[in-house]
Write a protein that holds these residues in place. Structure first.
Motif, PDB file in Angstrom:
ATOM      1  N   PRO A  72      18.194  31.255 -14.683  1.00 48.51           N
ATOM      2  CA  PRO A  72      19.379  32.031 -14.371  1.00 48.51           C
ATOM      3  C   PRO A  72      20.190  31.996 -15.749  1.00 48.51           C
ATOM      4  CG  PRO A  72      18.849  30.896 -12.284  1.00 48.51           C
ATOM      5  CD  PRO A  72      18.087  30.318 -13.479  1.00 48.51           C
ATOM      6  N   ASP A  73      20.369  31.105 -16.260  1.00 46.88           N
ATOM      7  CA  ASP A  73      21.494  30.673 -17.353  1.00 46.88           C
ATOM      8  C   ASP A  73      20.741  31.469 -18.613  1.00 46.88           C
ATOM      9  OD1 ASP A  73      19.565  28.949 -18.005  1.00 46.88           O
ATOM     10  OD2 ASP A  73      21.199  27.190 -18.071  1.00 46.88           O
ATOM     11  N   GLY A  74      19.469  31.952 -18.703  1.00 45.42           N
ATOM     12  CA  GLY A  74      18.768  32.570 -19.761  1.00 45.42           C
ATOM     13  C   GLY A  74      17.995  31.561 -20.622  1.00 45.42           C
ATOM     14  N   ARG A  75      18.006  30.299 -20.418  1.00 40.90           N
ATOM     15  CA  ARG A  75      17.141  29.384 -20.692  1.00 40.90           C
ATOM     16  C   ARG A  75      15.765  29.500 -20.289  1.00 40.90           C
ATOM     17  NH1 ARG A  75      19.605  23.345 -20.104  1.00 40.90           N
ATOM     18  NH2 ARG A  75      19.638  24.378 -17.835  1.00 40.90           N
ATOM     19  N   ILE A  76      14.721  29.231 -21.379  1.00 41.17           N
ATOM     20  CA  ILE A  76      13.269  29.276 -20.914  1.00 41.17           C
ATOM     21  C   ILE A  76      12.938  27.902 -20.454  1.00 41.17           C
ATOM     22  CG2 ILE A  76      11.019  29.828 -21.771  1.00 41.17           C
ATOM     23  CD1 ILE A  76      13.141  32.182 -21.761  1.00 41.17           C
ATOM     24  N   ALA A  77      12.449  27.967 -19.309  1.00 46.44           N
ATOM     25  CA  ALA A  77      11.714  26.474 -18.860  1.00 46.44           C
ATOM     26  C   ALA A  77      10.407  26.513 -19.008  1.00 46.44           C
ATOM     27  CB  ALA A  77      12.208  26.241 -17.262  1.00 46.44           C
ATOM     28  N   VAL A  78       9.950  25.346 -19.533  1.00 45.54           N
ATOM     29  CA  VAL A  78       8.425  25.189 -19.702  1.00 45.54           C
ATOM     30  C   VAL A  78       8.128  23.904 -19.043  1.00 45.54           C
ATOM     31  CG1 VAL A  78       6.560  24.911 -21.269  1.00 45.54           C
ATOM     32  CG2 VAL A  78       8.718  26.484 -22.054  1.00 45.54           C
ATOM     33  N   ASN A  79       7.339  23.957 -18.007  1.00 46.39           N
ATOM     34  CA  ASN A  79       6.676  22.658 -17.621  1.00 46.39           C
ATOM     35  C   ASN A  79       5.614  22.127 -18.284  1.00 46.39           C
ATOM     36  OD1 ASN A  79       8.648  22.889 -15.294  1.00 46.39           O
ATOM     37  ND2 ASN A  79       7.002  23.300 -13.819  1.00 46.39           N
ATOM     38  N   VAL A  80       5.674  20.917 -18.891  1.00 44.01           N
ATOM     39  CA  VAL A  80       4.521  20.409 -19.766  1.00 44.01           C
ATOM     40  C   VAL A  80       3.986  19.290 -19.462  1.00 44.01           C
ATOM     41  CG1 VAL A  80       4.650  19.631 -22.067  1.00 44.01           C
ATOM     42  CG2 VAL A  80       6.233  21.553 -21.483  1.00 44.01           C
ATOM     43  N   ASN A  81       2.739  19.173 -19.513  1.00 46.53           N
ATOM     44  CA  ASN A  81       2.051  18.065 -19.315  1.00 46.53           C
ATOM     45  C   ASN A  81       1.994  17.179 -20.753  1.00 46.53           C
ATOM     46  OD1 ASN A  81      -1.105  16.612 -19.696  1.00 46.53           O
ATOM     47  ND2 ASN A  81       0.203  16.039 -18.027  1.00 46.53           N
ATOM     48  N   GLN A  82       2.626  15.977 -20.881  1.00 44.94           N
ATOM     49  CA  GLN A  82       2.872  15.251 -21.981  1.00 44.94           C
ATOM     50  C   GLN A  82       2.121  13.915 -21.993  1.00 44.94           C
ATOM     51  OE1 GLN A  82       7.378  14.515 -23.426  1.00 44.94           O
ATOM     52  NE2 GLN A  82       6.674  12.604 -22.618  1.00 44.94           N
ATOM     53  N   VAL A  83       1.327  13.990 -22.816  1.00 39.41           N
ATOM     54  CA  VAL A  83       0.342  12.505 -23.092  1.00 39.41           C
ATOM     55  C   VAL A  83       0.800  11.773 -24.267  1.00 39.41           C
ATOM     56  CG1 VAL A  83      -1.804  11.746 -23.578  1.00 39.41           C
ATOM     57  CG2 VAL A  83      -1.546  13.635 -21.987  1.00 39.41           C
ATOM     58  N   VAL A  84       1.213  10.726 -23.970  1.00 38.88           N
ATOM     59  CA  VAL A  84       1.573   9.785 -25.132  1.00 38.88           C
ATOM     60  C   VAL A  84       0.600   8.487 -25.413  1.00 38.88           C
ATOM     61  CG1 VAL A  84       3.494   8.080 -25.934  1.00 38.88           C
ATOM     62  CG2 VAL A  84       4.076   9.906 -24.778  1.00 38.88           C
ATOM     63  N   ARG A  85       0.292   8.530 -26.702  1.00 40.24           N
ATOM     64  CA  ARG A  85      -0.571   7.479 -27.261  1.00 40.24           C
ATOM     65  C   ARG A  85      -0.017   6.748 -28.243  1.00 40.24           C
ATOM     66  NH1 ARG A  85      -3.563  12.365 -26.193  1.00 40.24           N
ATOM     67  NH2 ARG A  85      -5.481  11.929 -25.183  1.00 40.24           N
ATOM     68  N   ASN A  86      -0.791   5.275 -28.257  1.00 39.18           N
ATOM     69  CA  ASN A  86      -0.231   4.711 -29.607  1.00 39.18           C
ATOM     70  C   ASN A  86      -1.196   5.191 -30.625  1.00 39.18           C
ATOM     71  OD1 ASN A  86      -2.919   3.533 -29.446  1.00 39.18           O
ATOM     72  ND2 ASN A  86      -2.299   1.365 -28.383  1.00 39.18           N
ATOM     73  N   LEU A  87      -0.857   4.659 -31.843  1.00 40.64           N
ATOM     74  CA  LEU A  87      -1.496   5.093 -33.154  1.00 40.64           C
ATOM     75  C   LEU A  87      -3.239   4.837 -33.051  1.00 40.64           C
ATOM     76  CD1 LEU A  87       0.850   4.471 -35.731  1.00 40.64           C
ATOM     77  CD2 LEU A  87       0.575   6.381 -34.708  1.00 40.64           C
ATOM     78  N   SER A  93       1.056   6.836 -21.424  1.00 44.76           N
ATOM     79  CA  SER A  93       1.575   7.509 -20.484  1.00 44.76           C
ATOM     80  C   SER A  93       1.055   8.977 -20.431  1.00 44.76           C
ATOM     81  CB  SER A  93       3.165   7.637 -20.396  1.00 44.76           C
ATOM     82  OG  SER A  93       3.591   8.523 -21.304  1.00 44.76           O
ATOM     83  N   ASP A  94       0.824   9.517 -19.150  1.00 44.64           N
ATOM     84  CA  ASP A  94       0.524  10.809 -19.095  1.00 44.64           C
ATOM     85  C   ASP A  94       1.408  11.562 -17.877  1.00 44.64           C
ATOM     86  OD1 ASP A  94      -0.755  13.286 -18.402  1.00 44.64           O
ATOM     87  OD2 ASP A  94      -2.879  12.504 -18.422  1.00 44.64           O
ATOM     88  N   SER A  95       2.442  12.390 -18.302  1.00 41.02           N
ATOM     89  CA  SER A  95       3.379  12.804 -17.094  1.00 41.02           C
ATOM     90  C   SER A  95       3.769  14.246 -17.378  1.00 41.02           C
ATOM     91  CB  SER A  95       4.564  11.992 -17.446  1.00 41.02           C
ATOM     92  OG  SER A  95       5.059  11.906 -18.834  1.00 41.02           O
ATOM     93  N   CYS A  96       4.262  14.726 -16.603  1.00 41.34           N
ATOM     94  CA  CYS A  96       4.710  16.248 -16.601  1.00 41.34           C
ATOM     95  C   CYS A  96       6.420  15.950 -16.817  1.00 41.34           C
ATOM     96  CB  CYS A  96       4.473  16.922 -15.371  1.00 41.34           C
ATOM     97  SG  CYS A  96       2.730  17.243 -15.148  1.00 41.34           S
ATOM     98  N   VAL A  97       6.799  16.943 -17.596  1.00 42.58           N
ATOM     99  CA  VAL A  97       8.167  16.986 -17.994  1.00 42.58           C
ATOM    100  C   VAL A  97       8.516  18.524 -17.926  1.00 42.58           C
ATOM    101  CG1 VAL A  97       8.431  14.779 -19.126  1.00 42.58           C
ATOM    102  CG2 VAL A  97       7.871  16.859 -20.366  1.00 42.58           C
TER     103      VAL A  97
END
Length: 120
Positions: A72-87, A93-97
């Motif tokens: 409603p405030d004009g921002r774009i919301a994107v639900n994202v699957n975020q996978v974080v790996r070490n080098l 972690s594997d989460s949604c943000v």
């Protein structure tokens, strides 16, 4: 909304390729970005680039957009699957943000990040 979704899809693609030149082409010069590793925020291309380089020294983050919605405030919301790996490639972690983008003139002026309940 179609234009914003197309733009953000390109941004996620550049991010996942670790192509900062392509990624930063979609940011305003005074972009306001969260510093998720150290807390706080960074402002401007140089600060975002420095944060990008610092993050790449310790982790790899892969982002997969799942849904796009106009807030409603004009921002774009994107639900994202975020996978974080070490080098070494091990998943930390594997989460949604939720990424909340503020656009200005067809470019990203600000990003805010919120956790989503029920992450995997």
């Amino acid at each position: 909304m179609d234009h914003a979704q197309a733009l953000l899809t390109k941004v996620y693609d550049a991010y996942n390729r670790q192509d900062f030149a392509a990624f930063s082409a979609y940011l305003t010069l005074d972009v306001d970005w969260p510093n998720q590793l150290q807390g706080g925020r960074v402002v401007g291309h140089d600060a975002v680039a420095a944060q990008w380089r610092e993050t790449a020294k310790s982790i790899q983050v892969d982002l997969a957009p799942v849904t796009f919605a106009l807030e409603p405030d004009g921002r774009i919301a994107v639900n994202v699957n975020q996978v974080v790996r070490n080098l070494g490639g091990q998943i930390w972690s594997d989460s949604c943000v939720r990424h909340l983008f503020t656009l200005d003139g067809g470019m990203i002026a600000r990003l805010d990040v919120e956790p989503l309940d029920g992450g995997t």
